[in-house]
Every structure is written in structure tokens, then in C-alpha cells.
Design a protein around this motif. Structure first.
Motif, PDB file in Angstrom:
ATOM      1  N   GLY A 242       9.569  20.627  58.174  1.00 11.47           N
ATOM      2  CA  GLY A 242       9.485  19.814  59.388  1.00 11.47           C
ATOM      3  C   GLY A 242       8.230  20.125  60.181  1.00 11.47           C
ATOM      4  O   GLY A 242       7.779  19.339  61.009  1.00 11.47           O
ATOM      5  N   MET A 243       7.664  21.304  59.923  1.00 11.29           N
ATOM      6  CA  MET A 243       6.500  21.778  60.660  1.00 11.29           C
ATOM      7  C   MET A 243       5.276  21.547  59.763  1.00 11.29           C
ATOM      8  O   MET A 243       5.357  21.766  58.567  1.00 11.29           O
ATOM      9  N   ALA A 244       4.166  21.120  60.379  1.00  8.26           N
ATOM     10  CA  ALA A 244       2.973  20.831  59.562  1.00  8.26           C
ATOM     11  C   ALA A 244       2.172  22.106  59.357  1.00  8.26           C
ATOM     12  O   ALA A 244       1.043  22.246  59.832  1.00  8.26           O
ATOM     13  N   ASP A 245       2.742  23.040  58.653  1.00 13.74           N
ATOM     14  CA  ASP A 245       2.120  24.342  58.377  1.00 13.74           C
ATOM     15  C   ASP A 245       1.071  24.133  57.284  1.00 13.74           C
ATOM     16  O   ASP A 245       1.392  23.705  56.178  1.00 13.74           O
ATOM     17  N   VAL A 246      -0.186  24.462  57.597  1.00 14.73           N
ATOM     18  CA  VAL A 246      -1.277  24.124  56.675  1.00 14.73           C
ATOM     19  C   VAL A 246      -1.331  25.037  55.449  1.00 14.73           C
ATOM     20  O   VAL A 246      -2.002  24.720  54.473  1.00 14.73           O
ATOM     21  N   ASP A 247      -0.658  26.188  55.531  1.00 14.21           N
ATOM     22  CA  ASP A 247      -0.618  27.062  54.343  1.00 14.21           C
ATOM     23  C   ASP A 247       0.834  27.481  54.110  1.00 14.21           C
ATOM     24  O   ASP A 247       1.360  28.345  54.808  1.00 14.21           O
TER      25      ASP A 247
ATOM     26  N   LYS B  15      -6.381  22.327  66.564  1.00 12.77           N
ATOM     27  CA  LYS B  15      -5.833  23.625  66.168  1.00 12.77           C
ATOM     28  C   LYS B  15      -4.690  23.426  65.171  1.00 12.77           C
ATOM     29  O   LYS B  15      -3.973  22.430  65.236  1.00 12.77           O
ATOM     30  N   GLN B  16      -4.555  24.382  64.287  1.00 11.00           N
ATOM     31  CA  GLN B  16      -3.616  24.218  63.185  1.00 11.00           C
ATOM     32  C   GLN B  16      -2.449  25.192  63.257  1.00 11.00           C
ATOM     33  O   GLN B  16      -2.532  26.232  63.903  1.00 11.00           O
ATOM     34  N   ILE B  17      -1.398  24.846  62.539  1.00 13.24           N
ATOM     35  CA  ILE B  17      -0.197  25.676  62.482  1.00 13.24           C
ATOM     36  C   ILE B  17      -0.215  26.447  61.167  1.00 13.24           C
ATOM     37  O   ILE B  17      -0.398  25.846  60.092  1.00 13.24           O
TER      38      ILE B  17
ATOM     39  N   GLY C  30       7.353  13.501  63.453  1.00 13.66           N
ATOM     40  CA  GLY C  30       8.086  14.317  62.480  1.00 13.66           C
ATOM     41  C   GLY C  30       8.340  15.712  63.038  1.00 13.66           C
ATOM     42  O   GLY C  30       9.430  16.269  62.917  1.00 13.66           O
ATOM     43  N   GLN C  31       7.338  16.263  63.700  1.00 13.43           N
ATOM     44  CA  GLN C  31       7.477  17.613  64.248  1.00 13.43           C
ATOM     45  C   GLN C  31       8.326  17.646  65.510  1.00 13.43           C
ATOM     46  O   GLN C  31       9.032  18.619  65.752  1.00 13.43           O
ATOM     47  N   LEU C  32       8.273  16.570  66.295  1.00 17.81           N
ATOM     48  CA  LEU C  32       9.144  16.523  67.475  1.00 17.81           C
ATOM     49  C   LEU C  32      10.604  16.500  67.048  1.00 17.81           C
ATOM     50  O   LEU C  32      11.451  17.152  67.658  1.00 17.81           O
ATOM     51  N   ARG C  33      10.872  15.753  65.975  1.00 20.86           N
ATOM     52  CA  ARG C  33      12.244  15.712  65.445  1.00 20.86           C
ATOM     53  C   ARG C  33      12.667  17.118  65.006  1.00 20.86           C
ATOM     54  O   ARG C  33      13.789  17.549  65.239  1.00 20.86           O
TER      55      ARG C  33
ATOM     56  N   TYR D  88      -2.764   7.324  61.858  1.00 21.02           N
ATOM     57  CA  TYR D  88      -1.582   7.064  61.019  1.00 21.02           C
ATOM     58  C   TYR D  88      -0.849   8.357  60.669  1.00 21.02           C
ATOM     59  O   TYR D  88       0.315   8.539  61.023  1.00 21.02           O
ATOM     60  N   SER D  89      -1.543   9.265  59.954  1.00 12.52           N
ATOM     61  CA  SER D  89      -0.847  10.428  59.397  1.00 12.52           C
ATOM     62  C   SER D  89      -0.522  11.467  60.463  1.00 12.52           C
ATOM     63  O   SER D  89       0.609  11.928  60.581  1.00 12.52           O
ATOM     64  N   LYS D  90      -1.528  11.830  61.260  1.00 15.60           N
ATOM     65  CA  LYS D  90      -1.288  12.871  62.257  1.00 15.60           C
ATOM     66  C   LYS D  90      -0.378  12.336  63.366  1.00 15.60           C
ATOM     67  O   LYS D  90       0.409  13.079  63.946  1.00 15.60           O
TER      68      LYS D  90
END
Ligand code: ZN
Length: 620
Positions: free
Chosen positions: A597-602, A500-502, A444-447, A436-438
Motif C-alpha cells: 500500500g506504501m510506495a516504498d522505492v526499495d 522525497k521518497q519512501i 492508493g497511499q491514503l487508503r 497519472y501515476s503519482k
């Protein structure tokens, strides 16, 4: 078989070209005719099924498989054991299946099966019927299977079952022996342990005989509305009386992957019409917990359909039914089963979510075991956008809830790659957050990467090009690549096949000769293109855009974005420096990815802090 085929193709490059360019991905085809007779005292029914099956694959089939989902509702079934051994069981199931008595369990018993009029050997293995064919089905051949079966509806709802928590008699999903899908990835005879589905496109002709007081709804168009009545009949028509206290309901559903129905003697039946869209049916038990909100639901549902049709492609069927039943919200072709005793926001929310599945589960129908996020994630993305519009929520970023769901997963230590088969996640939590979320965050990130003006038309192109074809993740990203002119495989590979994370941050800001040099750092392992918003003390602001070299192109910005496109960032470089033609003392604020727009974790290190970042001299 594969090696032989490969050799043949390599021997003739011409045929590679011809196959690659002209042959669409094949789809098996099935036409079901079913008649069932339901006993509402014992909750058992007898059924006859004729299935005309066409093998459009290039392969000869020696076996076929059917799903017998009701068999999961038995002590020691795979679904029961899975529910009792998984770390975080579904509260709705827990250990309850292990405690079902003989007259509470679910089952589908096969009484007889014939292939083209001749008996065939079969074996029931849990929720799968394995059939050894008398004669293989050749490529292009059509055969007829005739089956007699007997079933008991379980007294435990997991999507389907009887007597749900709100007192709905029958939630009839996964109620008939259903042919497994055979596609370019082979057979998909997944044992049922509670997750979602994959299926063959089929035409359904279903006759259900049941006590005449019951009101029915579900997938398919009622063929004898004046006979069955209950709100389906033409105005002024007196419905039929039936035979021996029973009525036979006749439904037809063309080109669907499944057929659900629900029945209750106390349903109120309301209709509404979407302009230039489907006729809507609402079936619910009217009482003090439902009346007020269900009376408002049709208005919101119409608005949602209009927005979804315009934004994501046009719903292809002429009907959609919202039906109280089941154990939460579950989507089926042309219909949904939802629990109904909810606040208005929750009722509209679940309805919009389940309706949206008509696009990604119902019509595109990606394999939900392998690409669960292409259904749940895309649906969650679309329903968040739709809810923001129809409920006038005024959210700047309707996806923020989905992003938060992903962040919780990324922090949890339970994350598994989104490419994990839906049945095989270690926890329900990791499955849910990934699917669901990811999955929503993927869109969301492709947009964000492509730009809104390119993204939405591309979503409609995807729908139109891949409807009724079971697209996979590569099919999807290819549509997005063609629409944007960008290379996007890296994004898919990182987001879907890895955990891997952003994380990007501002490393330092330096001044020299009245100019400012900003150095960014890539802390996370996943690369992304960056947008840095700089606001100056005079009130002006600019957008610094840094594409990734591996994108081989740039995002399209709307003309009012005031974006400056910088040289691209080769992802292996840990840092990147750009220059501003102003002194650092003129900078009021600077932030990486202001619109999130980017799923930046920090996000803490995304913001310019003069005390921390500003260095007066060049170190180097
Ligand atoms: Zn869903």
C-alpha cells in the motif's frame, strides 16, 4: 487590495469568524447562447455567441479573457513551438503544426464584441482574447457580451480537429470562444499549449446548423430529437428534412464547464440505460475494426457506471455519450471522445477512464493546470478499481500498475514535484507520470494510511461536499482529515510539494530471553506509518502497526486484521525497535507493507532474511 482586506479583517475578528464559517467559495456564472453554421466543404463556421456573465467574486473586474483554442493550430503558435522544442514531444503533434497550410490551420477570428450593447476594445494574443471593459463589472453584477466570430477547424487533431486517423469528420472540442475562469486564485488565462483546462460553470444553449447527413453527439441534451432524427427521435417518428440540405441541432447543457460536440455522416448510434442512472449514447463508425467490440461496450459501460455511482458518489447528469473521435481519449462534460479501433480491453479501459473524469474533471473540476493530479490521478485510481471489478480481473492490488508508473518516475531523474503547473514541466514524461501515476498513488497511499472502511465513505463525502466548487489539494485533504480523525497535511506536503521518497527496511532482529527485538530503519526522507506482517512457523500471523506521531491518531483496521498497535514513531528518529513475544527461531517470515500500500522505492530491504538480519547477541 489584499492588504487592505487583511487589515479590515484583522480590525474585526467577528467578521473573520462570520466569513470563515458561512461564506462558501464563490463561483463565477455564465450562460452561453450560441448559434453556428458549419460549412462541411471548407470546414469553416460562422458563430454568434451571447454570454451572460455574473461576477460573484468580491472584486471589481476591469478586464475579461476568453480562450481561442483553435489559434494554437498555427505555425509558430506557442503549442507549435513547445511541441518542437520539448525534449520528448507528443507523437501526435511533433512538428506537424509548423507545416499546416492556410486552409489546414485552425483559427477563431473575432468579428465583433459588445458589452451590454456597446462595442468594447479587445486584442487577440495567440490563444487568448484580452478584453478591456467599457465599464468594470462590479461584485455581484451581471453583464451581457455579444460576439460574432468565424472559425476554421484544424486539419490536425490534438483533442479537437477534423478528419482524425480513423476517419471521423469533426471532433469539436475547444471550438468556441470560452470565458476564462476567475476564482479565488485570480484569472486563469493560460495560453493553450496542449494541456488541460479550467473553466467557469455555465449553462449552454447551442444551435448547430450542419449538412443533414451528419450525426451529432456530445455534451448536452438534444432539444429537437424528432426534427434531427439519427436515432434521437421517438420511435416511429419521421425526422424533419431541414432547410437547404441542412438541419439545425439544438442542445442544452446545464451546469457544465465546457461543451464538446462531434459529427460524422457514418456514425452508428446506439443507446443504453444505466438503472437509476444516465441514458448512454454510443456513436461510432461500424466496420470490421469496431463492430464486435463496440457491440459489447454498452454492457460494460452500464456496469462501470453502477460501480462508480455506488463507490465514488452519484453522477449528477441524465446522459452520457461515448463517441469515436479525437486522438486517443479525452474527457468532456457528459461525454468523451475516444479512438475506437481497439481491443475490447483497451476500448472498455479508455471508456471507463474517460467516464471517470466526469467525477473529477466534470463535476469537482479542480483546476487541471494547477492540480492536474487531482483529475488524472484520481481518475486513474478510480478506473483501475472499476476495471478490476467489471472485467473480473481478480487483481489483489489494482493500483500496482499506477505504483509501477510512479517508481519509474522516481528512478528516472526527471521527477518534478506534483505541484508543478501542468504546462511548465520540463518533459511530457514527468508531467504524465506525476499527474497519472503519482496522482493515483496519492490515493492508493491514503487508503493505506486511513483504512479502506474510512477511505471510501470519505471519497463520497469529498464528491458531495465539493461538487461544482473547484476544490484544491487542501480542500481534499481536509475532508480526509475530518473523516479519519488523522492529521494528514504532512502526507500532502511530502507527496505533492516534494520529490522525497519512501524507503523503510528491516535493520536487525535480535533475541533476548525468548523475546525478539526487531529494529526498523527509515532510509528514505518521507515518513509513513508502517505495517509489519509477521508469520510464525505454527502458521499464525500478526500485523504490527506503527503509526507516525505526526498523524495524531491511528488507522482504523477491520476486526479480522489481528493488528497490534505499537507506540508511534516520531519521524526524526532514524530507527524504531519493537518487541515480539516469541523467539526469533519461530519466525517464518516478516515483511514491511506486505500488501504494498506504501510506495516504498526499495522493497528488497522490507523482507526479513535470517542470515542477514538475525544477530545472536545484543550489541548495546
Ligand atoms: Zn485522463
Amino acid at each position: 487590495m489584499k492588504i487592505k482586506l487583511l487589515g479590515f479583517l484583522m480590525a474585526s475578528m467577528l467578521s473573520v469568524v462570520v466569513l470563515g464559517q458561512t461564506k462558501e467559495r464563490w463561483q463565477q456564472a455564465i450562460k452561453y447562447e450560441m448559434e453556428i453554421d458549419m460549412d462541411v466543404e471548407t470546414h469553416r463556421f460562422e458563430g454568434k455567441q451571447k454570454a451572460v456573465y455574473t461576477n460573484n467574486s468580491p472584486d471589481e473586474l476591469n478586464k475579461v479573457f476568453y480562450h481561442l483554442y483553435f489559434n494554437a493550430f498555427q505555425p509558430n503558435s506557442m503549442m507549435d513551438v513547445r511541441s518542437r522544442t520539448i525534449k520528448d514531444p507528443d507523437r501526435r503533434v511533433g512538428d506537424r503544426i509548423s507545416k499546416l497550410s492556410e486552409d489546414q490551420i485552425g483559427y477563431q477570428k473575432i468579428l465583433s464584441l459588445k458589452q451590454n450593447g456597446k462595442k468594447v476594445d479587445y486584442e487577440v494574443v495567440g490563444t487568448i482574447l484580452e478584453v478591456d471593459l467599457n465599464k468594470p463589472i462590479k461584485s455581484g453584477e451581471t453583464v451581457t457580451f455579444e460576439m460574432e466570430f468565424e472559425a476554421q477547424v484544424p486539419e490536425q487533431i490534438r483533442r479537437s480537429g477534423r478528419n482524425n486517423a480513423e476517419g471521423i469528420s469533426y471532433s469539436m472540442a475547444q471550438w468556441y470562444p470560452k470565458m476564462s475562469e476567475y476564482d479565488y486564485q485570480g484569472w486563469h488565462a493560460n495560453p493553450y499549449i496542449g494541456r488541460e483546462f479550467h473553466g467557469v460553470w455555465g449553462d449552454f444553449d447551442v444551435k448547430i446548423t450542419i449538412d443533414k447527413d451528419f450525426v451529432l453527439g456530445g455534451t448536452g441534451y438534444v432539444q429537437n430529437p424528432n426534427e434531427v432524427g439519427h436515432g434521437y427521435q421517438a420511435e416511429g417518428v419521421k425526422p424533419g428534412k431541414g432547410k437547404n440540405g441542412k438541419l439545425t441541432w439544438h442542445f442544452i447543457a446545464p451546469q457544465v464547464i465546457d461543451f464538446m460536440w462531434a459529427a460524422d455522416p457514418d456514425y452508428t448510434h446506439v443507446k443504453a440505460q444505466v438503472p437509476d442512472g444516465p441514458e448512454l449514447h454510443f456513436l461510432y463508425q461500424k466496420n470490421e475494426k469496431t463492430a464486435e467490440n463496440w457491440e459489447k461496450l454498452p454492457e460494460y459501460t452500464v456496469k462501470a457506471f453502477e460501480y462508480m455511482n455506488k463507490t465514488f458518489g452519484k453522477y449528477p447528469y441524465k446522459q452520457y455519450s461515448v463517441i469515436q473521435g479525437g486522438d486517443g481519449g479525452m474527457e468532456y462534460p457528459m461525454s468523451t471522445l475516444i479512438t475506437g479501433e481497439r481491443s475490447l480491453g483497451s476500448l472498455v479501459g479508455v471508456t471507463v477512464h474517460e467516464m471517470f473524469h466526469s467525477w473529477y474533471q466534470g463535476v469537482l473540476a479542480s483546476n487541471e493546470s494547477l492540480y492536474e493530479w487531482m483529475d488524472e490521478g484520481f481518475t486513474s485510481f478510480g478506473s483501475a478499481e472499476t476495471m478490476n471489478v467489471i472485467m473480473e480481473q481478480g487483481q489483489e492490488n489494482p493500483q500496482s500498475g499506477n505504483y509501477r508508473g510512479y517508481y519509474a518516475l522516481a528512478e528516472s531523474g526527471y521527477e518534478e514535484p506534483m505541484s508543478t503547473h501542468a504546462d511548465h514541466y520540463v518533459t511530457n514524461f514527468a508531467y504524465g507520470r506525476a499527474a497519472y501515476s503519482k496522482g493515483a498513488t496519492f490515493l492508493g497511499q491514503l487508503r493505506y494510511i486511513m483504512g479502506e472502511d474510512v477511505f471510501y465513505p470519505a471519497m463520497r463525502t469529498y464528491f458531495n461536499e465539493w461538487k461544482f466548487k473547484h476544490p484544491n489539494d487542501n480542500d481534499f485533504i481536509r475532508v480526509m482529515e475530518k473523516a479519519s480523525g488523522l492529521e494528514l497535511d504532512w502526507f500532502k506536503e511530502y507527496w505533492v510539494y516534494s520529490t522525497k521518497q519512501i524507503d523503510y527496511g528491516i535493520k536487525s532482529v535480535m533475541e533476548k530471553d525468548g523475546k525478539t527485538f526487531v529494529t526498523l530503519e527509515k532510509y528514505g526522507e518521507m515518513p509513513m506509518p508502517l505495517e509489519v506482517t509477521v508469520t510464525y512457523n505454527d502458521g499464525n500471523s500478526e500485523l504490527i502497526y506503527i503509526p507516525l506521531r505526526i498523524m495524531r491518531g491511528e488507522k482504523s483496521f477491520s476486526s479480522d486484521a489481528n493488528a497490534t498497535v505499537m507506540a508511534d514513531w516520531p519521524w526524526v528518529y532514524p530507527t524504531y525497535t519493537f518487541e515480539l513475544n516469541q523467539s526469533a527461531s519461530n519466525i517464518k517470515s516478516m515483511v514491511i507493507d506486505e500488501k504494498e500500500g506504501m510506495a516504498d522505492v526499495d522493497r528488497e530491504n522490507n523482507v526479513f532474511d535470517a542470515a542477514k538480519h538475525l544477530k545472536s547477541t545484543f550489541d548495546k
